[in-house]
Motif scaffolding. Sequence first.
Motif, mmCIF file in Angstrom:
data_model
loop_
_atom_site.group_PDB
_atom_site.id
_atom_site.type_symbol
_atom_site.label_atom_id
_atom_site.label_comp_id
_atom_site.label_asym_id
_atom_site.label_seq_id
_atom_site.Cartn_x
_atom_site.Cartn_y
_atom_site.Cartn_z
ATOM 1 N N ASN A 76 -6.438 -14.560 7.086
ATOM 2 C CA ASN A 76 -6.109 -13.369 7.874
ATOM 3 C C ASN A 76 -5.782 -12.154 7.017
ATOM 4 O O ASN A 76 -5.497 -11.083 7.547
ATOM 5 N N LEU A 77 -5.796 -12.303 5.689
ATOM 6 C CA LEU A 77 -5.551 -11.177 4.789
ATOM 7 C C LEU A 77 -6.597 -11.214 3.677
ATOM 8 O O LEU A 77 -6.584 -12.118 2.832
ATOM 9 N N TRP A 78 -7.499 -10.255 3.687
ATOM 10 C CA TRP A 78 -8.569 -10.169 2.695
ATOM 11 C C TRP A 78 -8.184 -9.093 1.694
ATOM 12 O O TRP A 78 -7.973 -7.936 2.067
ATOM 13 N N ALA A 79 -8.097 -9.476 0.424
ATOM 14 C CA ALA A 79 -7.426 -8.626 -0.559
ATOM 15 C C ALA A 79 -8.297 -8.312 -1.763
ATOM 16 O O ALA A 79 -9.206 -9.068 -2.121
ATOM 17 N N TRP A 80 -8.002 -7.181 -2.391
ATOM 18 C CA TRP A 80 -8.489 -6.849 -3.727
ATOM 19 C C TRP A 80 -7.268 -6.850 -4.640
ATOM 20 O O TRP A 80 -6.329 -6.077 -4.430
ATOM 21 N N ASN A 81 -7.287 -7.741 -5.611
ATOM 22 C CA ASN A 81 -6.143 -7.893 -6.515
ATOM 23 C C ASN A 81 -4.833 -8.079 -5.746
ATOM 24 O O ASN A 81 -3.813 -7.442 -6.039
ATOM 25 N N SER A 82 -4.875 -8.956 -4.748
ATOM 26 C CA SER A 82 -3.693 -9.288 -3.938
ATOM 27 C C SER A 82 -3.063 -8.047 -3.300
ATOM 28 O O SER A 82 -1.844 -7.980 -3.127
ATOM 29 N N ARG A 83 -3.883 -7.087 -2.934
ATOM 30 C CA ARG A 83 -3.450 -5.921 -2.175
ATOM 31 C C ARG A 83 -4.438 -5.703 -1.031
ATOM 32 O O ARG A 83 -5.625 -6.020 -1.143
ATOM 33 N N VAL A 84 -3.932 -5.186 0.085
ATOM 34 C CA VAL A 84 -4.775 -4.874 1.237
ATOM 35 C C VAL A 84 -4.549 -3.419 1.626
ATOM 36 O O VAL A 84 -3.463 -2.869 1.415
ATOM 37 N N PHE A 85 -5.575 -2.778 2.174
ATOM 38 C CA PHE A 85 -5.451 -1.383 2.592
ATOM 39 C C PHE A 85 -4.367 -1.255 3.652
ATOM 40 O O PHE A 85 -4.305 -2.103 4.554
ATOM 41 N N PRO A 86 -3.480 -0.249 3.575
ATOM 42 C CA PRO A 86 -3.518 0.915 2.698
ATOM 43 C C PRO A 86 -2.805 0.724 1.353
ATOM 44 O O PRO A 86 -2.477 1.716 0.693
ATOM 45 N N GLY A 87 -2.613 -0.509 0.932
ATOM 46 C CA GLY A 87 -1.936 -0.750 -0.337
ATOM 47 C C GLY A 87 -2.857 -0.724 -1.542
ATOM 48 O O GLY A 87 -2.384 -0.819 -2.679
ATOM 49 N N ILE A 88 -4.182 -0.623 -1.327
ATOM 50 C CA ILE A 88 -5.130 -0.607 -2.448
ATOM 51 C C ILE A 88 -5.256 0.816 -2.977
ATOM 52 O O ILE A 88 -5.519 1.752 -2.231
ATOM 53 N N ASP A 89 -5.071 0.978 -4.290
ATOM 54 C CA ASP A 89 -5.177 2.297 -4.907
ATOM 55 C C ASP A 89 -6.617 2.808 -4.868
ATOM 56 O O ASP A 89 -7.572 2.019 -4.818
ATOM 57 N N PRO A 90 -6.801 4.138 -4.946
ATOM 58 C CA PRO A 90 -8.163 4.687 -5.008
ATOM 59 C C PRO A 90 -8.748 4.554 -6.416
ATOM 60 O O PRO A 90 -8.019 4.367 -7.399
ATOM 61 N N PHE A 91 -10.059 4.633 -6.491
ATOM 62 C CA PHE A 91 -10.769 4.738 -7.763
ATOM 63 C C PHE A 91 -10.888 6.236 -8.066
ATOM 64 O O PHE A 91 -11.635 6.947 -7.380
ATOM 65 N N VAL A 92 -10.172 6.725 -9.050
ATOM 66 C CA VAL A 92 -10.137 8.159 -9.342
ATOM 67 C C VAL A 92 -11.079 8.447 -10.508
ATOM 68 O O VAL A 92 -10.923 7.891 -11.596
ATOM 69 N N VAL A 93 -12.077 9.316 -10.277
ATOM 70 C CA VAL A 93 -13.070 9.608 -11.318
ATOM 71 C C VAL A 93 -13.355 11.101 -11.347
ATOM 72 O O VAL A 93 -13.191 11.813 -10.347
#
Length: 479
Positions: A231-248
Motif C-alpha cells: 500500500n506504499l510505493w516508495a523511492w528510497n523509502s519516501r513517498v510523495f509529497p516526501g520525495i525531493d525534486p530532481f533539481v537541474v
Amino acid sequence: MTDLSRRGFIGTSGLVIAGAAAVSGRTAFAAVPEAPTMTSAATQAPLMPTSGPDYQPVATLNGWTLPWRMNGDWKEFHLVAEPVERELAPGMIAYLWGYNGQSPGPTIEAVEGDKVRIYVTNKLPENTTIHWHGQRLPNGMDGVGGLNQPHIPSGKTFVYEFQLRRSGTYMYHPHSDEMVQMAMGMMGMFIVHPKDPAFRRVDRDFVFLLNAFDIEAGSYVPKVNTMLDFNLWAWNSRVFPGIDPFVVGKNDKVRIRFGNLTMTNHPIHMHGYEFKVSCTDGGWVDPAAAWDEVSIDVAVGQMRAFDFVADEPGDWAIHCHKSHHTMNAMGHSVKTYIGVTKKDLVSRIRKAAPGYMPMGSNGMGDMGKMEMELPKNTLPMMTGYAQFGPVEMGGMFSVVKVREGLAKNDYKDPGWFKHPEGTVAFEYKGQKLAEAPRVEGPKVNPDLATWQVKDPRKPRLGADGKPLPGAKAGGHSNH
C-alpha cells in the motif's frame, strides 16, 4: 556533509581474517574505519572526490553517499545493519531495518579498478549478510549466507574485499533471511564510476531505489509476508509529497539511475523529454545502440539509467506509470461507488457520525483537497499541493525542476516554475461551443440520473423480476 555524525564500536575477542570474515578484538577494532550515520531524510549534496581519479559524484534522492578512507591502496567503508526510523513523508514514520541510520542505506561510490574493503557490523536481532548485486567478484565475497560465507551473527563485524572490475550501476542487499530483511528496508545503491573521467560524463547524476511497504493504517512496522498487495510505493523509502525534486540547470546533461527491489515491475515515465537509455544491468549501452524513450520499464532486481539534455525549463513530472503506484495507503478492498447516489445514506450516517464525508461517487479526485481525520501515523491516498492546487498524487512521484542560472553544485529546491505569459492551459470563456459529433448509441432512459451499479453476488433478473436462466449468485460473466 550536513546531518552527518560518526560513532565507534565496542570490540570482543577475535582476529581480522582475509575474506568475508569476522572482525573483533580491541587491536583489530583500532583499524576499523568509523561508521558515519545520517538522520536527515533530505537529499544531501554529492560527496566530491578529493583524491584519485576525477568523476561526477551522484546525488542520492532523499539520501547520501557513504564516506570512506584510504588505507594503503584500499578504499575502506563501514556499513552498520541496524533498526532505523524513516520518515516516509511528513506525518508518517516507519520502523524499518537499514544501514547507518537510514533505509535505504547510503550509496557506495568508487571508481573502476578500486580495491574496496567494506566492514559490515550487524546490530540486528538476527543474522545477516550483504550481496553486492551485479558485481564481478570472488565467489566467497558474493554474500549468500551459508553458500558463500557464514552468516554474520548479531553483534559481529565481517569484512568484504574485492576489486571493482567494471563501471556501472549496482545495488546491495542481504542474502540472509532475505524476504524479511528486504521487506524491512535493507538495501542500497553501489555506483562504480569509469576510470576515464571523460567516459559518458554528465553534469548531474541522480540515483535512487524503488522499494515498497505494506503498513496498516496507524501502524509503524511493515508486514513482511505481503507478496503483491503493498500500500506504499516508495523511492528510497519516501513517498510523495516526501520525495525531493530532481533539481537541474537548463542545458545540463543529466543522468537518472534507479534499481528495483520491489515485488513487481515499474514503467518509469518522465514528462517533457525523450531520453536515451544509457545503462542496464549488464553495463553501458553503446551510444550507437541507445534508443529513445519517454518511459522505461524496470523489472524486479534490475537497474536502469537514462540520459537527457535539460533544454526545456519547467516543473516536469516523473513517476511510475502504474496508476496505483502513485497513491498512498491504497486500500485494495475499497468498493467502487462511481455513479451511486448516496444522499439519503449520508443523512442517516451523519446522525450517528457527525461530519461524515461521502467519497467515490464522482471519482476519488476530491481526496486530494480533503482534510479529514486519519489514524495517527497514516497518510491520505492523495496529498501534496503545487502552485495550482492539489496534485492528487502520492507514492512514486516527483518533479524534475529545470531552471536557468543554477550554480554547478546547487541542488536546492528552486520553488515552483514561473511560466512565461500565455503558456499555461486556461479556461475557455468564448462563445458557446457546438455539440461535438458522436456515434449514435442506444437510447437511455432520461429519468436515470446516475449509472446503475450491479452487485455481482446477486443473480441477473429478467423483465419479470425472476432470475434469468443460468444466472447464479456469485457467478462471473467471463467464466
